[in-house]
Design an enzyme around this catalytic site. Structure first.
Site, short mmCIF file in Angstrom:
data_model
loop_
_atom_site.label_atom_id
_atom_site.label_comp_id
_atom_site.label_asym_id
_atom_site.label_seq_id
_atom_site.Cartn_x
_atom_site.Cartn_y
_atom_site.Cartn_z
N GLY A 64 0.80 -1.22 0.00
CA GLY A 64 0.00 0.00 0.00
C GLY A 64 0.83 1.27 0.00
O GLY A 64 2.02 1.26 0.33
N ARG B 230 -1.08 9.16 3.48
CA ARG B 230 -1.31 10.11 4.58
C ARG B 230 -0.06 10.39 5.42
O ARG B 230 -0.02 11.32 6.20
CB ARG B 230 -2.46 9.61 5.48
CG ARG B 230 -3.82 9.93 4.90
CD ARG B 230 -4.92 9.50 5.84
NE ARG B 230 -5.15 8.07 5.76
CZ ARG B 230 -5.81 7.37 6.68
NH1 ARG B 230 -6.26 7.96 7.77
NH2 ARG B 230 -6.00 6.08 6.52
N ASP C 101 2.17 -2.88 8.95
CA ASP C 101 2.23 -1.60 9.67
C ASP C 101 1.69 -1.66 11.09
O ASP C 101 1.20 -0.67 11.62
CB ASP C 101 1.48 -0.52 8.87
CG ASP C 101 -0.02 -0.78 8.82
OD1 ASP C 101 -0.45 -1.90 9.14
OD2 ASP C 101 -0.76 0.16 8.45
N GLU D 74 -16.89 -4.44 5.06
CA GLU D 74 -16.04 -3.26 5.06
C GLU D 74 -16.85 -2.00 5.33
O GLU D 74 -18.03 -1.92 4.98
CB GLU D 74 -15.31 -3.14 3.72
CG GLU D 74 -14.32 -4.27 3.47
CD GLU D 74 -13.25 -4.38 4.55
OE1 GLU D 74 -12.60 -3.37 4.85
OE2 GLU D 74 -13.10 -5.48 5.12
N ASN E 99 -12.21 -6.35 12.31
CA ASN E 99 -11.16 -7.21 11.77
C ASN E 99 -9.83 -6.49 11.91
O ASN E 99 -9.65 -5.40 11.37
CB ASN E 99 -11.48 -7.48 10.28
CG ASN E 99 -10.30 -8.07 9.52
OD1 ASN E 99 -9.45 -8.75 10.11
ND2 ASN E 99 -10.26 -7.82 8.21
N LYS F 298 36.46 11.29 19.28
CA LYS F 298 36.10 10.60 18.04
C LYS F 298 37.23 9.67 17.67
O LYS F 298 38.39 10.10 17.71
CB LYS F 298 35.88 11.63 16.92
CG LYS F 298 35.42 11.02 15.62
CD LYS F 298 35.96 11.75 14.40
CE LYS F 298 37.42 11.44 14.18
NZ LYS F 298 37.96 11.93 12.91
N TYR G 67 39.47 18.20 22.89
CA TYR G 67 39.05 17.44 21.71
C TYR G 67 40.06 16.32 21.48
O TYR G 67 41.26 16.59 21.32
CB TYR G 67 38.95 18.33 20.47
CG TYR G 67 38.72 17.50 19.23
CD1 TYR G 67 37.54 16.77 19.08
CD2 TYR G 67 39.69 17.40 18.23
CE1 TYR G 67 37.34 15.96 17.96
CE2 TYR G 67 39.48 16.60 17.11
CZ TYR G 67 38.31 15.88 16.99
OH TYR G 67 38.11 15.09 15.90
N ASN H 231 44.02 16.75 14.54
CA ASN H 231 44.14 15.55 13.71
C ASN H 231 44.05 15.82 12.22
O ASN H 231 44.26 14.94 11.42
CB ASN H 231 43.05 14.54 14.11
CG ASN H 231 41.65 15.12 13.97
OD1 ASN H 231 41.46 16.32 14.09
ND2 ASN H 231 40.68 14.26 13.71
C1 UD1 Z 1 -8.30 -3.90 5.80
C2 UD1 Z 1 -9.41 -4.93 5.92
C3 UD1 Z 1 -10.34 -4.52 7.04
C4 UD1 Z 1 -9.56 -4.37 8.34
C5 UD1 Z 1 -8.39 -3.41 8.14
C6 UD1 Z 1 -7.52 -3.43 9.36
C7 UD1 Z 1 -9.79 -5.83 3.70
C8 UD1 Z 1 -10.64 -5.78 2.50
N1 UD1 Z 1 -10.10 -5.00 4.67
O1 UD1 Z 1 -8.91 -2.69 5.42
O2 UD1 Z 1 -11.36 -5.48 7.21
O3 UD1 Z 1 -10.40 -3.92 9.36
O4 UD1 Z 1 -7.59 -3.81 7.02
O5 UD1 Z 1 -6.53 -2.42 9.22
O6 UD1 Z 1 -8.88 -6.61 3.77
N2 UD1 Z 1 -2.43 -3.98 0.84
C9 UD1 Z 1 -1.66 -4.50 -0.17
N3 UD1 Z 1 -2.17 -4.54 -1.42
C10 UD1 Z 1 -3.41 -4.10 -1.72
C11 UD1 Z 1 -4.19 -3.56 -0.68
C12 UD1 Z 1 -3.68 -3.52 0.59
O7 UD1 Z 1 -0.53 -4.92 0.04
O8 UD1 Z 1 -3.79 -4.17 -2.89
C13 UD1 Z 1 -1.87 -3.94 2.18
C14 UD1 Z 1 -1.70 -2.53 2.71
O9 UD1 Z 1 -0.43 -2.04 2.42
C15 UD1 Z 1 -1.91 -2.73 4.20
C16 UD1 Z 1 -2.89 -3.89 4.27
O10 UD1 Z 1 -2.79 -4.56 3.03
O11 UD1 Z 1 -0.73 -3.11 4.84
C17 UD1 Z 1 -4.31 -3.46 4.53
O12 UD1 Z 1 -4.71 -2.64 3.47
P1 UD1 Z 1 -5.59 -1.36 3.68
O13 UD1 Z 1 -5.79 -0.70 2.40
O14 UD1 Z 1 -5.05 -0.56 4.80
O15 UD1 Z 1 -6.95 -2.05 4.10
P2 UD1 Z 1 -8.12 -1.39 4.89
O16 UD1 Z 1 -9.00 -0.71 3.94
O17 UD1 Z 1 -7.62 -0.64 6.04
CA CA Z 2 -5.50 -0.17 7.18
#
Ligand code: UD1
Ligand code: CA
Length: 497
Positions: A13, A17, A108, A160, A175, A356, A371, A391
């Protein structure tokens, strides 16, 4: 634990932000990247294989993951089409279809602990579920996928935020993003998951509804300590997680026998190691791979990064990096230890001293205003106050060697490369340009000139001058420039123009 465990870490991702050129998962909490914490928790449960899904800024994330966990497979997700899509790509990156259990986690969540992950997987295995969700009850569920349960309390689906009904949005069980799957079920589910939803993404969480539909066992394992599953999406959340991580680390060390006078102003990175009966005084930051030995006291107001402080040492108001402080040695107040400083047992680096690449032997002292750069000092030597190890010749750095038991005078300059032998001495104000043999005394200042009656002559001169009041030095140079050789070099603190 299951016979075969695969862990997939999602880190593709964008993290927009964060507003940063650094990828989100590489931002640090407690001196370690967020993904570094997740990988440590993952490693703690001993998986057969780990796949990390990278995408955004993968040229930074990929090498970082490989440096921390070389055995991790990297799967590249070119475009982020959702967590379901990411997991599909992770599985495609493996040489063979996984068997046993597959755990999916996000990159993360820095507070995640291996113990929790372990308990979650054990529970998943014991219940023989097709899918388990690591859930948590939070006061502000906004943005999370909600755990929808039926009248009997069985998990039916994860909905979601954007797809939830007003009623579903009232659910506080969420979740965490950590799920465990039966590998075979997962493989089949991934091809069935569609993207007909509010975000147009392939939701991994849809696997829960699919398993339900198939009549398979689905369940949630709720974690009490929900902070372990929290991610940081912006800098404010990053700071909050950092504070929480620090609170946990400091508390753990106190439980292990470390005295922390003020936990609120003490920062200890995750990888720091402290011995029992260490005392940390307020305003102290122990960073990186710093190690502090038994009975040592650090602080107040000190920052040590990647330093080793041996048992019984005392470090007061000091800034240090990649420095070693020997057993029972004392440092500070107001000392600056730069990389390559090695202070021997019982040695001393005192007030307003910068060091150093300096090896200062057992019992040797550099007590004041000096020093010491690119130097080796033997055992039991004393370096006079205000000594500069010069030095640098403008082009190259050179080394100075001082032997054992040497005593050098105050306000010396050692012009490197130069050597001062064992037991040698130097006079005050000496500029050492040539080697001093063992046992010798070196002095470089010329004989002192003393001009008798100077004060009277000066007073007379001033009264005869252009109406200047007696005792004021203003105008002396212009009235009678260079009349006395001593005048005009330094003023002992009188009034100045
Ligand atoms: C996701 C969950 C949600 C949960 C939340 C917790 C899904 C559909 N939703 O939502 O139920 O409550 O996490 O934080 O799974 N990522 C990828 N590739 C992608 C999309 C995401 O690697 O195509 C990774 C992101 O970098 C991140 C993680 O997956 O580390 C979660 O993705 P994010 O977009 O934050 O999901 P949420 O919408 O927060
Ligand atoms: Ca998230």
């Amino acid at each position: 634990m299951p016979d075969d465990l695969t862990v997939i870490v999602l880190a593709a991702g964008g993290g927009t932000r964060m507003k940063s050129k650094t990828p989100k998962v590489l931002h640090q909490v407690g001196g370690r990247s967020m993904i570094g914490h997740v990988l440590a928790a993952v490693q703690a449960i001993g998986p057969q294989r780990v796949v990390t899904v990278v995408g955004h800024q993968r040229e930074q994330v990929g090498p970082h993951v490989q440096s921390l966990l070389p055995e991790s497979v990297l799967a590249v997700q070119e475009t982020q089409q959702g967590t379901g899509h990411a997991v599909r790509i992770a599985i495609e990156a493996l040489e063979a279809m996984p068997i046993g259990t597959v755990v999916v986690a996000a990159g993360d969540t820095p507070l995640l602990e291996g113990e929790s992950l372990h308990a979650f997987v054990v529970d998943h295995e014991a219940a023989q579920r097709a899918v388990s969700v690591l859930s948590g009850v939070v006061s502000e569920p906004f943005g999370y996928g909600r755990i929808v349960r039926d009248g009997a309390g069985e998990v039916r689906a994860i909905v979601e935020e954007k797809d939830a009904t007003a009623e579903e949005r009232e659910i506080h069980e969420i979740n965490s993003g950590i799920l465990a799957f039966d590998a075979q079920f997962l493989a089949g589910a991934l091809v069935r998951i569609g993207n007909d939803n509010a975000k147009g993404e392939y939701y991994l969480t849809d696997a829960v509804g699919l398993a339900q539909h198939d009549g398979l066992v689905v369940g949630a394992w709720a974690i009490d300590d929900v902070a372990q599953t929290e991610g940081a999406n912006d800098r404010a959340q990053l700071a909050e997680l950092g504070r929480e991580m620090n609170r946990r680390v400091v508390t753990r060390w106190m439980k292990d026998g470390v005295t922390v006078m003020d936990p609120a102003t003490t920062w200890i990175d995750a990888d720091v190691v402290l011995a029992p009966d260490v005392t940390i005084l307020p305003g102290t930051q122990l960073l990186g791979d710093t190690v502090v030995g038994e009975d040592a006291v650090v602080g107040p107001d000190s920052t040590l990064k990647d330093c080793k402080v041996a048992a019984g040492a005392r470090v007061v108001r000091t800034h240090g990096e990649l420095a070693v402080v020997g057993e029972g040695a004392t440092v500070g107040p107001f000392s600056y230890l730069r990389p390559g400083t090695r202070l021997g047992a019982g040695g001393r680096i005192g007030a307003f001293v910068e060091t150093k690449n300096a090896e200062i032997g057992e019992g040797s002292k550099v007590p004041h205003l000096s020093y010491v750069g690119d130097a080796t000092i033997g055992r039991g030597s004393n370096i006079g106050a205000g000594t500069i190890f010069a030095n640098y010749d403008g082009q190259h750095k050179h080394h100075t060697t001082v032997g054992d038991g040497a005593r050098t005078g105050s306000n010396n300059t050692f012009v490197a490369p130069v050597a001062i032998g064992d037991g040698a001495m130097t006079g005050g104000g000496t500029v050492v340009r040539e080697d001093v043999p063992p046992g010798a005394l070196a002095v470089s200042a010329g004989p002192q000139r003393t001009l008798e009656g100077h004060a009277e002559r000066r007073a007379a001169r001033t009264t005869a001058g252009a109406g200047q009041p007696v005792g004021q030095t203003v105008g002396e140079h212009s009235t009678n420039p260079g009349a006395d050789p001593g005048v005009g070099q330094t003023d002992p603190g009188g009034s100045q123009s």
